[in-house]
Design an enzyme around this catalytic site. Structure first.
Site, PDB file in Angstrom:
ATOM      1  N   MET A 122       5.859  35.705  47.475  1.00 48.83           N
ATOM      2  CA  MET A 122       5.072  34.726  48.593  1.00 48.83           C
ATOM      3  C   MET A 122       3.411  34.318  47.850  1.00 48.83           C
ATOM      4  O   MET A 122       3.105  35.086  47.342  1.00 48.83           O
ATOM      5  CB  MET A 122       5.032  35.511  49.971  1.00 48.83           C
ATOM      6  CG  MET A 122       6.579  35.556  50.426  1.00 48.83           C
ATOM      7  SD  MET A 122       5.970  36.191  52.097  1.00 48.83           S
ATOM      8  CE  MET A 122       7.541  36.484  52.801  1.00 48.83           C
TER       9      MET A 122
ATOM     10  N   VAL B 175       5.184  40.820  47.549  1.00 53.78           N
ATOM     11  CA  VAL B 175       6.434  39.758  49.155  1.00 53.78           C
ATOM     12  C   VAL B 175       6.982  39.574  48.651  1.00 53.78           C
ATOM     13  O   VAL B 175       6.230  38.461  48.041  1.00 53.78           O
ATOM     14  CB  VAL B 175       5.665  40.626  50.343  1.00 53.78           C
ATOM     15  CG1 VAL B 175       6.541  40.026  50.942  1.00 53.78           C
ATOM     16  CG2 VAL B 175       4.751  41.597  50.080  1.00 53.78           C
TER      17      VAL B 175
ATOM     18  N   GLU C 167       2.752  36.581  55.155  1.00 52.46           N
ATOM     19  CA  GLU C 167       3.769  37.442  55.019  1.00 52.46           C
ATOM     20  C   GLU C 167       2.378  38.701  53.557  1.00 52.46           C
ATOM     21  O   GLU C 167       2.286  40.054  54.131  1.00 52.46           O
ATOM     22  CB  GLU C 167       4.795  37.632  55.366  1.00 52.46           C
ATOM     23  CG  GLU C 167       5.731  39.189  55.293  1.00 52.46           C
ATOM     24  CD  GLU C 167       5.203  39.704  56.830  1.00 52.46           C
ATOM     25  OE1 GLU C 167       4.256  39.112  57.673  1.00 52.46           O
ATOM     26  OE2 GLU C 167       5.323  40.653  57.603  1.00 52.46           O
ATOM     27  N   GLY C 168       2.500  38.352  53.106  1.00 51.89           N
ATOM     28  CA  GLY C 168       1.966  39.100  51.550  1.00 51.89           C
ATOM     29  C   GLY C 168       1.163  39.412  52.164  1.00 51.89           C
ATOM     30  O   GLY C 168       0.530  40.388  51.693  1.00 51.89           O
ATOM     31  N   HIS C 169       0.228  38.813  52.695  1.00 53.54           N
ATOM     32  CA  HIS C 169      -1.314  39.242  52.696  1.00 53.54           C
ATOM     33  C   HIS C 169      -1.455  40.598  53.749  1.00 53.54           C
ATOM     34  O   HIS C 169      -2.216  41.427  54.182  1.00 53.54           O
ATOM     35  CB  HIS C 169      -2.640  38.085  53.601  1.00 53.54           C
ATOM     36  CG  HIS C 169      -2.351  36.719  52.362  1.00 53.54           C
ATOM     37  ND1 HIS C 169      -1.892  35.776  52.528  1.00 53.54           N
ATOM     38  CD2 HIS C 169      -3.337  36.590  50.962  1.00 53.54           C
ATOM     39  CE1 HIS C 169      -2.412  34.894  51.508  1.00 53.54           C
ATOM     40  NE2 HIS C 169      -3.489  35.796  51.481  1.00 53.54           N
TER      41      HIS C 169
END
Ligand code: PAF
Length: 284
Positions: A188, A180, A35-37
């Protein structure tokens, strides 16, 4: 989404994306996307007309005995995630395309690379700076986005872009995107998957203990004693080693003993079950 693995094809693909004068954003990654990416990708789409993502597990930024071989590689699954986000171009070169036979050039960014992860992982930031400089030259984006989780990496890349007068992207177009976090606050990271369930639970102590330490420092308590207490808390929670836990100037990364006028950051690296976790947070 077009996936390209050869430099000549990349050049054609970039030219096609830009043919109507469109702007292009680049999100450099090593894959194993989370999700961070995807947050970086969504921000990239807000900042430019077209979005390119690179996936390359860069061998030169791993030291001997580090997790280069174990680093998760899942190009198909990553490509599906990027496709669903509406990414235009995936640049996924093989190692030989990035480091041809006889490759002999390396970029060292003095000063900002030296402490913290640079001290614990000799050569790491040379590898990062070199590959990011190559990616910038290959894709020539208008804007590039990186996660603030790797705060020192971001500082190194900005210093390099300024020092080498890079124009695509210009240093002012290197964007840091806030970290995130999981529900318990853990940043993350592709490396979180190395943690056993017990280690994963204990890892949640890291952001909690950092927030407590920041509250104490902002309250005027002694920085040295607060950081020592932070280390003790992490070791007590199951971390086997704290590589560093320091207050630093947010831009130069010079270590601080007290809060001053310029923005400061708490930076921590600690190991649990052999996995090295890093995090950083602002201190105001
Ligand atoms: O942050 C990363 O994933 C890597 O260090 C980067 C910037 C893609 C360079 O290999």
């Amino acid at each position: 989404m077009q996936t390209v693995k050869r430099l000549d094809m990349l050049r054609n693909a970039v030219a096609a994306l830009r043919q109507g004068g469109e702007t292009l954003a680049l999100v450099p990654t090593m894959g194993a996307l989370h999700e961070g990416h995807l947050t970086l990708v969504r921000e990239a789409a807000r900042q430019a007309d077209r979005v390119a993502v690179s996936i390359f597990v860069n061998p030169t930024q791993f030291g001997p005995g580090e997790d280069l071989d174990a680093y998760p590689r899942q190009l198909e699954a990553d490509a599906a995630l990027l496709e669903a986000e509406g990414v235009d171009l995936l640049w996924a070169p093989p190692v030989e395309a990035m480091y041809p036979d006889g490759f002999a050039t390396s970029i060292t960014v003095e000063g900002v690379s030296a402490g913290f992860c640079g001290a614990d992982r000799p050569g790491h930031f040379d590898g990062v700076a070199t590959v990011v400089c190559k990616l910038f030259h290959q894709v020539r984006p208008d804007v590039a986005l990186f996660g603030e989780k790797d705060w020192q990496q971001l500082a190194v890349i900005r210093r390099m872009a300024r020092d080498l007068d890079l124009t695509r992207p210009h240093v002012d177009s290197i964007v840091g995107v806030p970290t995130v976090r999981e529900a318990d606050g853990l940043a993350m990271s592709s490396r979180n998957r190395y943690l056993s369930p017990e280690q994963r639970e204990a890892a949640g102590t890291l952001p909690r203990a950092m927030k407590e330490a920041i509250a104490r420092i902002e309250d005027g308590q002694d920085v040295g004693r607060t950081l020592a207490a932070l280390e003790d808390e992490l070791l007590g929670a199951g971390f086997e080693r704290v590589d560093y836990a320091d207050l630093a100037d947010a831009a130069s990364l010079a270590k601080l003993n007290t809060l001053g006028q310029t923005p400061a950051r708490l930076l921590v690296a600690a190991r649990i079950g052999g996995t090295r976790l890093i995090d950083n947070m602002p201190v105001e």
